[in-house]
Design a protein around this motif. Structure first.
Motif, PDB file in Angstrom:
ATOM      1  N   GLN A   1       0.851  -1.210   0.012  1.00 34.06           N
ATOM      2  CA  GLN A   1      -0.194   0.012   0.001  1.00 34.06           C
ATOM      3  C   GLN A   1       0.884   1.231  -0.141  1.00 34.06           C
ATOM      4  OE1 GLN A   1      -2.858   0.130   2.972  1.00 34.06           O
ATOM      5  NE2 GLN A   1      -3.304   2.275   2.746  1.00 34.06           N
ATOM      6  N   PHE A   2       2.059   1.320   0.829  1.00 32.81           N
ATOM      7  CA  PHE A   2       2.816   2.457   0.837  1.00 32.81           C
ATOM      8  C   PHE A   2       3.382   2.577  -0.449  1.00 32.81           C
ATOM      9  CE2 PHE A   2       7.013   4.565   2.156  1.00 32.81           C
ATOM     10  CZ  PHE A   2       6.191   5.599   2.693  1.00 32.81           C
ATOM     11  N   ILE A   3       4.132   1.677  -1.265  1.00 33.96           N
ATOM     12  CA  ILE A   3       4.566   1.621  -2.456  1.00 33.96           C
ATOM     13  C   ILE A   3       3.732   2.214  -3.232  1.00 33.96           C
ATOM     14  CG2 ILE A   3       5.463   0.274  -4.264  1.00 33.96           C
ATOM     15  CD1 ILE A   3       6.893  -1.689  -1.977  1.00 33.96           C
ATOM     16  N   GLU A   4       2.402   1.823  -3.412  1.00 35.09           N
ATOM     17  CA  GLU A   4       1.474   2.203  -4.509  1.00 35.09           C
ATOM     18  C   GLU A   4       1.021   3.602  -4.156  1.00 35.09           C
ATOM     19  OE1 GLU A   4      -1.963  -0.522  -4.333  1.00 35.09           O
ATOM     20  OE2 GLU A   4      -0.734  -2.246  -4.735  1.00 35.09           O
ATOM     21  N   GLU A   5       1.209   4.297  -2.900  1.00 36.27           N
ATOM     22  CA  GLU A   5       0.594   5.434  -2.490  1.00 36.27           C
ATOM     23  C   GLU A   5       1.798   6.522  -3.073  1.00 36.27           C
ATOM     24  OE1 GLU A   5      -0.022   5.406   1.416  1.00 36.27           O
ATOM     25  OE2 GLU A   5      -1.863   4.400   1.427  1.00 36.27           O
ATOM     26  N   ASN A   6       3.040   5.774  -3.102  1.00 37.20           N
ATOM     27  CA  ASN A   6       4.274   6.755  -3.528  1.00 37.20           C
ATOM     28  C   ASN A   6       4.666   6.562  -4.945  1.00 37.20           C
ATOM     29  OD1 ASN A   6       5.047   8.349  -1.023  1.00 37.20           O
ATOM     30  ND2 ASN A   6       4.613   6.543  -0.221  1.00 37.20           N
ATOM     31  N   GLN A   7       3.980   5.666  -5.740  1.00 36.05           N
ATOM     32  CA  GLN A   7       4.391   5.270  -6.847  1.00 36.05           C
ATOM     33  C   GLN A   7       4.968   6.467  -7.876  1.00 36.05           C
ATOM     34  OE1 GLN A   7       1.215   3.123  -9.197  1.00 36.05           O
ATOM     35  NE2 GLN A   7       2.753   1.986 -10.524  1.00 36.05           N
ATOM     36  N   ASP A   8       4.067   7.476  -7.742  1.00 34.79           N
ATOM     37  CA  ASP A   8       4.571   8.827  -8.659  1.00 34.79           C
ATOM     38  C   ASP A   8       6.038   9.106  -8.115  1.00 34.79           C
ATOM     39  OD1 ASP A   8       2.293   8.682  -9.996  1.00 34.79           O
ATOM     40  OD2 ASP A   8       1.533  10.246  -8.585  1.00 34.79           O
ATOM     41  N   LEU A   9       6.356   9.100  -7.131  1.00 33.18           N
ATOM     42  CA  LEU A   9       7.604   9.416  -6.539  1.00 33.18           C
ATOM     43  C   LEU A   9       8.631   8.512  -6.989  1.00 33.18           C
ATOM     44  CD1 LEU A   9       9.761  11.458  -4.869  1.00 33.18           C
ATOM     45  CD2 LEU A   9       8.810   9.973  -2.936  1.00 33.18           C
ATOM     46  N   ILE A  10       8.263   7.256  -6.815  1.00 30.35           N
ATOM     47  CA  ILE A  10       9.227   6.190  -7.419  1.00 30.35           C
ATOM     48  C   ILE A  10       9.403   6.097  -8.918  1.00 30.35           C
ATOM     49  CG2 ILE A  10       9.272   3.614  -7.598  1.00 30.35           C
ATOM     50  CD1 ILE A  10       7.399   3.405  -4.946  1.00 30.35           C
ATOM     51  N   LEU A  11       8.447   6.649  -9.532  1.00 29.00           N
ATOM     52  CA  LEU A  11       8.638   6.615 -11.049  1.00 29.00           C
ATOM     53  C   LEU A  11       9.281   7.837 -11.579  1.00 29.00           C
ATOM     54  CD1 LEU A  11       5.178   5.322 -12.449  1.00 29.00           C
ATOM     55  CD2 LEU A  11       7.274   4.392 -12.386  1.00 29.00           C
ATOM     56  N   GLN A  12       9.345   8.989 -10.851  1.00 24.26           N
ATOM     57  CA  GLN A  12      10.092  10.087 -11.106  1.00 24.26           C
ATOM     58  C   GLN A  12      11.629   9.757 -10.544  1.00 24.26           C
ATOM     59  OE1 GLN A  12       8.425  13.271  -8.509  1.00 24.26           O
ATOM     60  NE2 GLN A  12       6.837  13.669  -9.962  1.00 24.26           N
ATOM     61  N   ALA A  13      11.904   9.257  -9.559  1.00 24.14           N
ATOM     62  CA  ALA A  13      13.096   8.715  -9.198  1.00 24.14           C
ATOM     63  C   ALA A  13      14.042   7.925 -10.374  1.00 24.14           C
ATOM     64  CB  ALA A  13      13.045   8.238  -7.741  1.00 24.14           C
ATOM     65  N   LEU A  14      13.155   6.876 -10.545  1.00 26.75           N
ATOM     66  CA  LEU A  14      13.774   5.943 -11.570  1.00 26.75           C
ATOM     67  C   LEU A  14      13.951   6.683 -12.911  1.00 26.75           C
ATOM     68  CD1 LEU A  14      11.480   2.803 -10.846  1.00 26.75           C
ATOM     69  CD2 LEU A  14      13.843   2.883 -10.388  1.00 26.75           C
ATOM     70  N   SER A  15      12.999   7.678 -13.366  1.00 25.78           N
ATOM     71  CA  SER A  15      13.253   8.431 -14.429  1.00 25.78           C
ATOM     72  C   SER A  15      14.339   9.443 -14.558  1.00 25.78           C
ATOM     73  CB  SER A  15      12.042   9.258 -14.806  1.00 25.78           C
ATOM     74  OG  SER A  15      11.012   8.437 -15.262  1.00 25.78           O
ATOM     75  N   ALA A  16      14.682   9.963 -13.485  1.00 24.14           N
ATOM     76  CA  ALA A  16      15.679  10.623 -13.280  1.00 24.14           C
ATOM     77  C   ALA A  16      17.053   9.886 -13.178  1.00 24.14           C
ATOM     78  CB  ALA A  16      15.734  11.533 -11.895  1.00 24.14           C
ATOM     79  N   PHE A  17      17.129   8.678 -12.416  1.00 28.51           N
ATOM     80  CA  PHE A  17      18.250   7.665 -12.532  1.00 28.51           C
ATOM     81  C   PHE A  17      18.561   7.331 -13.996  1.00 28.51           C
ATOM     82  CE2 PHE A  17      20.152   3.427 -12.197  1.00 28.51           C
ATOM     83  CZ  PHE A  17      21.173   3.929 -11.346  1.00 28.51           C
ATOM     84  N   THR A  18      17.528   6.760 -14.756  1.00 25.98           N
ATOM     85  CA  THR A  18      17.801   6.329 -16.180  1.00 25.98           C
ATOM     86  C   THR A  18      18.200   7.407 -16.959  1.00 25.98           C
ATOM     87  OG1 THR A  18      15.543   6.374 -16.660  1.00 25.98           O
ATOM     88  CG2 THR A  18      16.262   4.168 -15.910  1.00 25.98           C
TER      89      THR A  18
END
Length: 82
Positions: free
Chosen positions: A36-53
């Motif tokens: 649930q916590f991961i899903e709630e923060n999915q946008d942040l996770i995707l932004q971080a992965l995009s910045a990393f890649t």
């Protein structure tokens, strides 16, 4: 605020007992909370992965790959005569 190990244990014990009454396992419930916590923060996770890649792609453009051949144009070397 720092939570003591004693407070953590009390909370965990209480949650485990409440879950047992509802015929649920603590680890299953905890995993659900993590998901649930991961899903709630999915946008942040995707932004971080995009910045990393994005950073990796820029670095790859700057540095040739290990197995990649770098083309070098031959140049003539002037020969000096005595």
């Amino acid at each position: 605020m720092t939570v003591s190990q004693k407070d953590v244990k009390k909370s965990k014990d209480l949650v485990e007992k409440l879950l047992k009454v509802n015929d649920q396992k603590y680890n299953d419930w905890l995993h659900q909370q993590h998901q649930q916590f991961i899903e709630e923060n999915q946008d942040l996770i995707l932004q971080a992965l995009s910045a990393f890649t994005g950073q990796e792609e820029e670095e790859e453009k700057k540095e040739p790959k290990v197995n990649e051949q770098v083309s070098v144009k031959p140049t003539s070397i002037p020969v000096m005569q005595n």
